[in-house]
Structure formats: structure tokens, C-alpha cells
Design a protein around this motif. Structure first.
Motif, mmCIF file in Angstrom:
data_model
loop_
_atom_site.group_PDB
_atom_site.id
_atom_site.type_symbol
_atom_site.label_atom_id
_atom_site.label_comp_id
_atom_site.label_asym_id
_atom_site.label_seq_id
_atom_site.Cartn_x
_atom_site.Cartn_y
_atom_site.Cartn_z
ATOM 1 N N VAL A 387 0.836 -1.200 0.000
ATOM 2 C CA VAL A 387 0.000 0.000 0.000
ATOM 3 C C VAL A 387 0.876 1.258 0.000
ATOM 4 N N ASN A 388 0.680 2.129 -1.004
ATOM 5 C CA ASN A 388 1.401 3.397 -1.119
ATOM 6 C C ASN A 388 0.393 4.531 -1.231
ATOM 7 N N ILE A 389 0.805 5.726 -0.829
ATOM 8 C CA ILE A 389 -0.094 6.888 -0.853
ATOM 9 C C ILE A 389 0.612 8.051 -1.525
ATOM 10 N N ALA A 390 -0.098 8.729 -2.421
ATOM 11 C CA ALA A 390 0.402 9.947 -3.047
ATOM 12 C C ALA A 390 -0.768 10.878 -3.290
ATOM 13 N N GLY A 391 -0.677 12.084 -2.779
ATOM 14 C CA GLY A 391 -1.787 13.023 -2.905
ATOM 15 C C GLY A 391 -3.035 12.480 -2.236
ATOM 16 N N ASP A 392 -4.146 12.503 -2.967
ATOM 17 C CA ASP A 392 -5.416 12.034 -2.415
ATOM 18 C C ASP A 392 -5.696 10.587 -2.790
ATOM 19 N N PHE A 393 -4.692 9.889 -3.338
ATOM 20 C CA PHE A 393 -4.897 8.533 -3.823
ATOM 21 C C PHE A 393 -4.102 7.503 -3.034
ATOM 22 N N VAL A 394 -4.700 6.315 -2.938
ATOM 23 C CA VAL A 394 -4.033 5.148 -2.379
ATOM 24 C C VAL A 394 -3.698 4.217 -3.532
ATOM 25 N N TYR A 395 -2.422 3.866 -3.657
ATOM 26 C CA TYR A 395 -1.947 2.953 -4.699
ATOM 27 C C TYR A 395 -1.634 1.601 -4.064
ATOM 28 N N TYR A 396 -1.866 0.527 -4.808
ATOM 29 C CA TYR A 396 -1.538 -0.798 -4.274
ATOM 30 C C TYR A 396 -1.388 -1.808 -5.407
ATOM 31 N N ASP A 397 -0.720 -2.899 -5.108
ATOM 32 C CA ASP A 397 -0.597 -4.010 -6.047
ATOM 33 C C ASP A 397 -1.783 -4.946 -5.816
ATOM 34 N N GLY A 398 -2.543 -5.204 -6.867
ATOM 35 C CA GLY A 398 -3.731 -6.036 -6.737
ATOM 36 C C GLY A 398 -3.561 -7.451 -7.233
ATOM 37 N N SER A 399 -2.327 -7.862 -7.553
ATOM 38 C CA SER A 399 -2.107 -9.200 -8.095
ATOM 39 C C SER A 399 -1.851 -10.211 -6.978
ATOM 40 N N LYS A 400 -2.420 -11.412 -7.134
ATOM 41 C CA LYS A 400 -2.151 -12.498 -6.195
ATOM 42 C C LYS A 400 -1.086 -13.463 -6.732
ATOM 43 N N THR A 401 -0.607 -13.194 -7.946
ATOM 44 C CA THR A 401 0.377 -14.079 -8.570
ATOM 45 C C THR A 401 1.783 -13.627 -8.211
ATOM 46 N N PRO A 402 2.597 -14.508 -7.630
ATOM 47 C CA PRO A 402 3.968 -14.115 -7.288
ATOM 48 C C PRO A 402 4.735 -13.641 -8.520
ATOM 49 N N GLY A 403 5.434 -12.511 -8.360
ATOM 50 C CA GLY A 403 6.249 -11.994 -9.449
ATOM 51 C C GLY A 403 5.496 -11.196 -10.485
ATOM 52 N N VAL A 404 4.165 -11.097 -10.347
ATOM 53 C CA VAL A 404 3.360 -10.318 -11.278
ATOM 54 C C VAL A 404 2.734 -9.169 -10.503
ATOM 55 N N TYR A 405 2.850 -7.955 -11.033
ATOM 56 C CA TYR A 405 2.368 -6.768 -10.329
ATOM 57 C C TYR A 405 1.341 -6.035 -11.173
ATOM 58 N N GLU A 406 0.283 -5.623 -10.514
ATOM 59 C CA GLU A 406 -0.787 -4.878 -11.173
ATOM 60 C C GLU A 406 -1.106 -3.679 -10.283
ATOM 61 N N LEU A 407 -0.668 -2.502 -10.714
ATOM 62 C CA LEU A 407 -0.823 -1.302 -9.899
ATOM 63 C C LEU A 407 -2.209 -0.690 -10.115
ATOM 64 N N TYR A 408 -2.915 -0.514 -9.000
ATOM 65 C CA TYR A 408 -4.241 0.127 -8.994
ATOM 66 C C TYR A 408 -4.200 1.319 -8.060
ATOM 67 N N ARG A 409 -5.232 2.152 -8.207
ATOM 68 C CA ARG A 409 -5.370 3.259 -7.252
ATOM 69 C C ARG A 409 -6.843 3.588 -7.059
#
Length: 421
Positions: A387-409
Motif C-alpha cells: 500500500v502506497n499513498i500519493a496526494g489524495d490517492f491510495v496505490y496498491y498491487d492487486g495481483s495475487k500471482t507471485p512476481g506479477v504486479y498490477e498497480l491500482y489506485r
């Protein structure tokens, strides 16, 4: 007549010879007797007694006795906790320490570096909030909460700098007012820090060496040769965990000079704030420690097994593994400890008002709670980590697969959920 005398002489010779022999035979015993008389009688002499030498009794040679050396008690080397790097939850199968090695992604169509992204349309942003309130004039490269979660996102002025999971985890920036998107490098980028005109980061492709590059994508420079994690830029220094040297705490100047070891503890979750550096001590039950940024006054802060450490202002927020992984806060001296929720809490990211986290008891979805423990709120029913935060948004990785990243906010109120491209 002549022969007679010869015969007579021969007879006479024979007679004389017989007499002589006879006399010799008669005299022989007398000679023997004389011989016996002359021979003194041998008187048996007493046998010489040789006194026996005393028997030498050899004493047994004692076997050498070697006093056993005192057994040296080897100091037990604590077996490091399986590093949950960001997510040690039992309810969800633990991933090994992320190596940030995504599966091959098809190369995107080449685009000009400054090409405007037609989608999504520009998103109105509120005034960007500071990454971390400056203390005594110190400028920080990112928030402690973001850096404890991999440092995927940072904010500086009108730009958000982020690791683009849609483009090989390379470094991009996007303008919060116009939506302009710019690619800055072609490195797998983690622990992003932005100070002045420079972006500092850990380069996975180069063995986690620390690099810097200007905010316009020029002058890319390698700063060290250490396997570096948890890089924190604070003022004129970069503080980091050096895995090349047994995970010890190091610092160096912003240009890579004056590289200095400031602690011998095996550390994780490094937080450089003010004159102190806070960290998880892997050699002492994963408790919170702090040390001055010159390496002096090493101090133990608590006795809890503490993960996802965030130092914000005069409080320390952390997941307390000693109490069912619940969220806690305490003062920076370890006093005034407060329990903030009743669930297994990971990926902690605290701000001045709210703490955002992954709720392992509710399927790993995103929650928030006020820093005083009130108003616990579900923000998204989607799985989240880092979980990361920038400005008014919360960013996070939504992938359950090891080694695969899907950035959402999504916004801090749970609205405007979207994939980050």
C-alpha cells in the motif's frame, strides 16, 4: 767271526731296550703319585654369592590428563524470520521475499517519451500534500509508509513518480493536472525517492544498486555497489539496509560519497526521521530499535515482534505479531502504546490522520482506521498489498500471482478505483 760281534751287539741292544721299557713301566705309578702329591687337594670353595639386585618395580606411568577446555557456548544466531518483506500472513499463502521478477510482458508499442496519454482522461487532483512534514529543515524523498511498502510511488510538486507495472516496472511520472505521462528509465525501479531535481531508486536489474536520475530522465548514475534495500533519502544522506554486509545499516551522501556503516544490527523496515533512524532488529526478536544518524545511542524501543514500521511525527505505527498481528501505535520512545484494531494487519501505511492497511482477516482487502483507533472503514473489496499513498490517492498491487504486479489506485474515500497504466 766277523758276524758274531754284530749279532751280539744286536742282542745286547734288544736287552737294553727291554730293560729300559721295564723300568719305565715300574716308575710310572711313582710319577703319578708324585704328580698327585704335588697337586694340592682342591678344597671346594664356598660359592660366591652374588647378592641379587633388588627388583625394580616400575611404577605405572600415569596416563596424561588433559583438563578439558571449557566448552565455548556459541552465541545462538537467531534464525531470521522468514522475511515477509511485505506480507507474512498465514491466512494467505506466504510469498517468498519478492524478487520483483515479473513474467515477460509483451513489449508495448513504442511511444514518444512525452506523448500525452489519451486514456485515462486527466483526473482532477486536490493540492498535493507533502510527502512527510519537514523536520528541522530536512527534505525527505518519500514517506516512511511508502518506503516500508516497497516505495512504488512518490509525489513531488505536480508530478507523481511511480513504478509502472504495465511497462516492466520501469520508472514513469505523470502530471496530476494535465495527465502528461513521461517514461524516465528502463530499469525495474523500487524505493523511489524524489529530492530537488533528482529521483533516487534501487535498481533491481543491477543487483539492487542505488541509482539516481534527473527528473527529466537524464544523467542516470550508479551511486554504490551494495545490495541495497529500504533506501530513505533524508536531507543530504541516503540511509539503507545493506544486504551485501549482513543487512546492516549504512548511509552515504547523495552523490554516493562518504559511504558509512552506522549499525551492526541486522535490520529491516528502515525509517530515517529527524536525527534518528528507526528499524526492525532481526537479531532481537524483530523488535523496534533506533540509533542516531551518526551511529550513536543505539536504543531498544519496544519488546513486540514488530512489522511494517512507520514513524510519523512523534508516533510509531506497526503490526504487532505478539498480539495476533493487530495494529498498534506508540510514542517514539516506546511509551503510550495503543491498540488500534482487532484484525490481522499488514502493509501498514500511516498518514497524519489515517492508517491504511491490508486486512488479512477479511481476505486481504483494503481498510483504513483513524490514528486514534476510531472509524475503521472498508475502502475496497479488492485484494491489495504494498500500500502506497500519493496526494489524495491510495496505490496498491492487486495481483495475487507471485512476481506479477498490477498497480491500482483509488481515492482515500474509496471512490475512483482504476488500473494505473
Amino acid at each position: 767271526m766277523a758276524k758274531f760281534p754284530l749279532v751280539l751287539a744286536a742282542v745286547a741292544a734288544v736287552v737294553v731296550a727291554g730293560v729300559v721299557v721295564s723300568q719305565k713301566r715300574k716308575k710310572q705309578p711313582i710319577i703319578e703319585e708324585r704328580k698327585h702329591e704335588l697337586k694340592p687337594e682342591l678344597v671346594p670353595q664356598p660359592e660366591t654369592i652374588f647378592e641379587a639386585e633388588p627388583e625394580i618395580i616400575l611404577e605405572p606411568i600415569p596416563e596424561p590428563f588433559f583438563e578439558p577446555e571449557p566448552e565455548i557456548e556459541l552465541e545462538a544466531i537467531p534464525e531470521p524470520e522468514p522475511e515477509p518483506f511485505f506480507e507474512p500472513e498465514p491466512e494467505i499463502e506466504l510469498e517468498p521475499e519478492p524478487v520483483f521478477e515479473p513474467e515477460p510482458v509483451p513489449e508495448p508499442e513504442p511511444e514518444p517519451i512525452t506523448e500525452l496519454e489519451p486514456e485515462p482522461e486527466p483526473i482532477p487532483e486536490p493540492e498535493p500534500e507533502p510527502v512527510l512534514e519537514a523536520e528541522a529543515g530536512i527534505e525527505y524523498g518519500n514517506s516512511t509508509g511508502n518506503l516500508s511498502n516497497g516505495g512504488f510511488v512518490a509525489i513531488k510538486d505536480d508530478w507523481i513518480y511511480y513504478q509502472n507495472s504495465s511497462s516492466h516496472n520501469w520508472l514513469f511520472k505523470v502530471n496530476i493536472n494535465t495527465g502528461e505521462k513521461v517514461q524516465l528509465n528502463s530499469d525495474k525501479t523500487y524505493y523511489i525517492n524524489v529530492v530537488g531535481d533528482w529521483v533516487y531508486y534501487c535498481n533491481f536489474d543491477e543487483g539492487w544498486r542505488i541509482y539516481r536520475i534527473r527528473t527529466d530522465g537524464t544523467d542516470k548514475t550508479k551511486l554504490n555497489d551494495d545490495d541495497s534495500h529500504d533506501a530513505n533519502v533524508a536531507g543530504e544522506w541516503i540511509y539503507y539496509q545493506n544486504r551485501t554486509d549482513n543487512w546492516c545499516l549504512y548511509k552515504m551522501k547523495l552523490d554516493g560519497s562518504e559511504r558509512t556503516k552506522i549499525g551492526k544490527d541486522r535490520c529491516d523496515y528502515v525509517n530515517a526521521v529527524g536525527d534518528w533512524v528507526y528499524y526492525q532488529n532481526l537479531g532481537d526478536n524483530n523488535c523496534v530499535y533506533k540509533v542516531r544518524n551518526d551511529g550513536s545511542e543505539r536504543t531498544k524501543v519496544n519488546n513486540d515482534i514488530s512489522y511494517y514500521i512507520n514513524v510519523v511525527g512523534d508516533r510509531i505505527f506497526y503490526s504487532n505479531m505478539s498480539d495476533d498481528k493487530c495494529l498498534y501505535s506508540m510514542s517514539i520512545d516506546g511509551e503510550d502504546k495503543i491498540k488500534l484494531n482487532q484484525c490481522a494487519t499488514y502493509e501498514v501505511n500511516a498518514t497524519d490522520d489515517w492508517v491504511f492497511y491490508h486486512n488479512a482477516d477479511d481476505g486481504g482487502v483494503l481498510y483504513k482506521v483513524r490514528t486514534d483507533g476510531t472509524e475503521e472503514t472498508l475502502l475496497s473489496e479488492n485484494y491489495c498489498k504494498y500500500v502506497n499513498i500519493a496526494g489524495d490517492f491510495v496505490y496498491y498491487d492487486g495481483s495475487k500471482t507471485p512476481g506479477v504486479y498490477e498497480l491500482y489506485r483509488l481515492r482515500k474515500d474509496g471512490s475512483d478505483w482504476q488500473r494505473v497504466e
